[in-house]
Design a protein around this motif. Structure first.
Motif, PDB file in Angstrom:
ATOM      1  N   SER A  59       0.833  -1.188   0.000  1.00 28.93           N
ATOM      2  CA  SER A  59       0.000   0.000   0.000  1.00 28.93           C
ATOM      3  C   SER A  59       0.871   1.242   0.000  1.00 28.93           C
ATOM      4  CB  SER A  59      -0.927   0.004   1.221  1.00 28.93           C
ATOM      5  OG  SER A  59      -1.752  -1.130   1.218  1.00 28.93           O
ATOM      6  N   GLU A 116      -1.925  -8.259 -15.283  1.00 27.85           N
ATOM      7  CA  GLU A 116      -2.805  -9.004 -14.394  1.00 27.85           C
ATOM      8  C   GLU A 116      -4.101  -9.368 -15.109  1.00 27.85           C
ATOM      9  OE1 GLU A 116      -1.355  -7.139 -10.120  1.00 27.85           O
ATOM     10  OE2 GLU A 116      -3.237  -6.478 -11.030  1.00 27.85           O
ATOM     11  N   LYS A 117      -4.645  -8.445 -15.908  1.00 26.90           N
ATOM     12  CA  LYS A 117      -5.870  -8.745 -16.652  1.00 26.90           C
ATOM     13  C   LYS A 117      -5.630  -9.857 -17.662  1.00 26.90           C
ATOM     14  CE  LYS A 117      -7.999  -4.167 -16.258  1.00 26.90           C
ATOM     15  NZ  LYS A 117      -8.451  -2.963 -17.001  1.00 26.90           N
ATOM     16  N   ARG A 148     -15.619 -18.794  -4.004  1.00 25.90           N
ATOM     17  CA  ARG A 148     -14.733 -17.636  -4.050  1.00 25.90           C
ATOM     18  C   ARG A 148     -14.305 -17.272  -2.633  1.00 25.90           C
ATOM     19  NH1 ARG A 148     -12.705 -13.121  -5.923  1.00 25.90           N
ATOM     20  NH2 ARG A 148     -12.803 -11.307  -4.542  1.00 25.90           N
ATOM     21  N   SER A 198     -10.202 -13.280   0.121  1.00 27.80           N
ATOM     22  CA  SER A 198      -8.857 -12.733  -0.058  1.00 27.80           C
ATOM     23  C   SER A 198      -8.378 -12.803  -1.511  1.00 27.80           C
ATOM     24  CB  SER A 198      -7.860 -13.503   0.825  1.00 27.80           C
ATOM     25  OG  SER A 198      -7.854 -14.881   0.483  1.00 27.80           O
ATOM     26  N   TRP A 199      -9.189 -13.382  -2.398  1.00 32.07           N
ATOM     27  CA  TRP A 199      -8.783 -13.502  -3.804  1.00 32.07           C
ATOM     28  C   TRP A 199      -8.981 -12.175  -4.534  1.00 32.07           C
ATOM     29  CZ3 TRP A 199     -11.127 -18.791  -5.792  1.00 32.07           C
ATOM     30  CH2 TRP A 199     -10.507 -19.838  -5.086  1.00 32.07           C
ATOM     31  N   PRO A 200      -8.250 -11.975  -5.639  1.00 30.98           N
ATOM     32  CA  PRO A 200      -8.485 -10.777  -6.463  1.00 30.98           C
ATOM     33  C   PRO A 200      -9.925 -10.719  -6.950  1.00 30.98           C
ATOM     34  CG  PRO A 200      -6.412 -11.826  -7.068  1.00 30.98           C
ATOM     35  CD  PRO A 200      -7.097 -12.767  -6.124  1.00 30.98           C
ATOM     36  N   ASP A 201     -10.422  -9.519  -7.163  1.00 26.42           N
ATOM     37  CA  ASP A 201     -11.806  -9.348  -7.604  1.00 26.42           C
ATOM     38  C   ASP A 201     -12.065 -10.065  -8.928  1.00 26.42           C
ATOM     39  OD1 ASP A 201     -12.233  -7.781  -5.400  1.00 26.42           O
ATOM     40  OD2 ASP A 201     -11.915  -5.883  -6.461  1.00 26.42           O
ATOM     41  N   GLU A 232      -1.935 -16.822  -6.369  1.00 28.41           N
ATOM     42  CA  GLU A 232      -1.691 -15.728  -5.441  1.00 28.41           C
ATOM     43  C   GLU A 232      -3.005 -15.079  -5.032  1.00 28.41           C
ATOM     44  OE1 GLU A 232       1.016 -12.855  -6.963  1.00 28.41           O
ATOM     45  OE2 GLU A 232       2.739 -14.211  -6.951  1.00 28.41           O
ATOM     46  N   ASP A 233      -3.050 -14.551  -3.805  1.00 23.36           N
ATOM     47  CA  ASP A 233      -4.218 -13.787  -3.383  1.00 23.36           C
ATOM     48  C   ASP A 233      -4.038 -12.322  -3.768  1.00 23.36           C
ATOM     49  OD1 ASP A 233      -2.491 -12.660  -1.526  1.00 23.36           O
ATOM     50  OD2 ASP A 233      -3.283 -13.768   0.179  1.00 23.36           O
ATOM     51  N   ARG A 234      -4.979 -11.482  -3.369  1.00 21.65           N
ATOM     52  CA  ARG A 234      -4.942 -10.079  -3.772  1.00 21.65           C
ATOM     53  C   ARG A 234      -3.745  -9.328  -3.196  1.00 21.65           C
ATOM     54  NH1 ARG A 234      -9.379  -7.198  -3.319  1.00 21.65           N
ATOM     55  NH2 ARG A 234     -10.887  -8.851  -2.907  1.00 21.65           N
ATOM     56  N   TYR A 235      -3.082  -9.923  -2.183  1.00 24.98           N
ATOM     57  CA  TYR A 235      -1.948  -9.268  -1.536  1.00 24.98           C
ATOM     58  C   TYR A 235      -0.605  -9.782  -2.044  1.00 24.98           C
ATOM     59  CZ  TYR A 235      -5.909  -8.487   1.566  1.00 24.98           C
ATOM     60  OH  TYR A 235      -7.145  -8.180   2.057  1.00 24.98           O
TER      61      TYR A 235
END
Length: 360
Positions: free
Chosen positions: A182, A213-214, A292, A295-298, A328-331
């Motif tokens: 962040s 990422e997309k 889902r 913690s996963w990406p949107d 990987e998770d969103r972090y």
């Protein structure tokens, strides 16, 4: 040798003015005794051991005692748990005749005098007692030992695992893992603002990362499939009903669950950590769901497919296929697949065996 306060400043770790313990470099200790009491209370209170098998009804009524010490030390991000606990539980049993009339009600204790980090890889000693030592009282005690011991040990293992992950400090540690990213993102924004016109290099790098990422999501790169085969001593329809019954989910996971029994109906598991819906249901044979994790990406959903086979009466084989699990998770933590597989094994399949007595 330099005098105190006169050493080379490059080697001196000073306290920050804001008090932040950066990357948990300094030694920190958290008292976990009250947290441990609450943890054991939540794990054990009201747990059903027998619900009518052999006309016996047994459950844990309360936590009587959690004494000793429990703490978590953190140094340079490393978690060092320590605990020596004396735990005792109260249980009650009831024996009925074939007509449902009560023959005897009896109370008892379960004592675990030494749960310690030194013996974390070993099962603690468990002592069972009953106040009524008559024939029926002894029968209740024997049933408690036979069915209750594995359930109690399983819940102690959950505590040991929780302490190994930081106990009450876990959320704080996870937050600190996320914080640097962040800050980095904030720094990039500041750099963009200060650079003036044009497209700054930092902005281009961020844009490039987003596009990448997309692309990963579209091409399904960075995803894994988990496959498991598990065997249970039960009928296939019984296991199907457990996995589709929210009250039983609450029982063996000790967490809130909401499960629709209709196709396209919503599901919410592990206190909302997992959400999704039913895709295909065939009683006693097949469950297909979308899962889902929070913690996963949107925008990411996985598919869970559970096939039930009963090669012989009373023996059920479960074939699990969990596809589209992100690496990987969103972090940016690359432990999603490992943690998901461990969750299926330890938090679902093993607990079903322990709680419902379906072990082979």
């Amino acid at each position: 040798m330099a005098k105190f306060g006169e050493g080379d400043k490059r080697w001196i770790v000073e306290d920050r003015p804001d008090g932040t313990n950066v990357h948990n470099w300094h030694w920190s200790e958290t008292n976990c005794l009250d947290w441990s009491r609450n943890f054991f209370t939540k794990q054990f209170s009201g747990v059903v051991i027998l619900a009518g098998e052999g006309n016996l009804f047994i459950k844990v009524t309360k936590i009587d005692k959690v004494e000793g010490e429990a703490y978590v030390n953190v140094r340079k991000g490393k978690i060092i748990p320590g605990y020596e606990l004396n735990v005792s539980l109260s249980w009650e049993g009831e024996a009925k005749d074939s007509d449902g009339k009560t023959l005897l009600k009896a109370d008892g204790l379960v004592e675990m005098p030494y749960i310690s980090d030194e013996n974390a890889d070993e099962d603690p000693e468990i002592r069972f007692t009953v106040k009524d030592e008559g024939p029926i009282g002894k029968t209740l005690k024997e049933a408690m030992v036979k069915k209750g011991k594995s359930i109690i040990l399983e819940k102690v293992r959950v505590y040991v695992e929780a302490m190994a992950k930081g106990g009450p400090c876990r959320d704080e540690l996870e937050t600190k893992k996320v914080a640097p990213k962040s800050v980095a993102a904030g720094s990039a924004s500041v750099a963009v603002e200060k650079s003036g016109g044009g497209v700054p290099a930092a902005a281009a790098a961020v844009e490039s990362k987003v596009v990448k990422e997309k692309k990963t999501v579209k091409t399904k790169e960075g995803f894994k499939t988990i496959t498991m085969t598990e065997k249970f001593s039960c009928r296939a329809k019984d296991l199907y009903e457990i996995l589709m019954d929210e009250n039983r989910w609450k029982g063996f996971t000790q967490s809130n669950a909401k499960i629709s029994k209709d196709v396209n109906g919503p599901i919410s598991l592990f206190d909302g950590s997992v959400t999704g819906l039913n895709v295909e249901l065939e009683e006693g044979k097949l469950i297909v769901q979308k899962w889902r994790f929070g913690s996963w990406p949107d925008g990411l959903d996985s598919t869970v497919k559970i096939v039930f086979k009963e090669p012989e009466p009373g023996v059920t084989v479960v074939n699990l296929t969990h596809t589209d699990v992100p690496e990987e998770d969103r972090y940016g933590n690359a432990t999603v697949v490992e943690n998901t597989e461990r969750g299926w094994r330890d938090l679902i399949f093993h607990r079903i065996r322990a709680v419902f007595g379906f072990g082979m």
